[in-house]
Design a protein around this motif. Structure first.
Motif: not given
Length: 163
Positions: A33-37, A74-82, A65-70, A146-153
């Motif tokens: 969703d983030s990449y599509t947005l 997100i991808a790094e968290r997925i990788r951290s989970l193995g 630009t913010e989404l590119a960082t996000a 953090q993602r919900m807060q930013l996207h709601e704003k």
């Protein structure tokens, strides 16, 4: 399990493998969703016209630009989970809840579509919360918050342009 120099090194972060996989699956939907947005917002940055051009052009640039960082976080968290993070258009198209635009919408239609996209990301993030809470995954919970807060704003700010 990850391979390191021919030996197997297990992941032992206090979240079992089954829960890590379920959380990663949810985060993969959030990534899609983030990449599509991101793509939609970048497209609109390039193609916006009309009296609000300068304002929207600059606003959309800040958003993509913010989404590119996000997406990286997100991808790094997925990788951290193995788990391998999805990273192709084909995978994202299967996982995303956000529709691609047809043609070049008007500036107001762009804003409306981006409000919908921002809110879709919030819904996806919120849907993962029960999994992360049950598993005691505070790191993913923090990322989701953090993602919900930013996207709601951002949705509120975009919506304000339509009033």
């Amino acid at each position: 399990m990850a391979k390191k120099n021919g030996s197997t090194v297990g992941i032992n972060i206090g979240i079992n493998e089954k829960d890590r996989k379920k959380i990663a699956d949810g985060l993969s939907r959030l990534l899609a969703d983030s990449y599509t947005l991101y793509l939609k917002t970048h497209n609109f940055h390039w193609n916006v016209t009309g009296p609000q051009f300068q304002t929207l052009h600059v606003m959309f640039e800040g958003q993509y630009t913010e989404l590119a960082t996000a997406v990286d976080l997100i991808a790094e968290r997925i990788r951290s989970l193995g788990v391998a993070a999805p990273g192709t258009y084909k995978e994202f198209a299967k996982l995303t809840s956000i529709a691609e635009p047809v043609g070049v919408p008007s500036a107001n239609e762009m804003i409306e579509q981006l409000v919908e996209g921002q809110e879709a990301v919030v819904r996806t993030a919120r849907s993962i919360f029960p999994l992360v809470e049950k598993a005691g995954d505070e790191v993913s919970a923090d990322l989701l918050t953090q993602r919900m807060q930013l996207h709601e704003k951002t949705a509120w700010m975009l919506r304000s342009l339509l009033e």
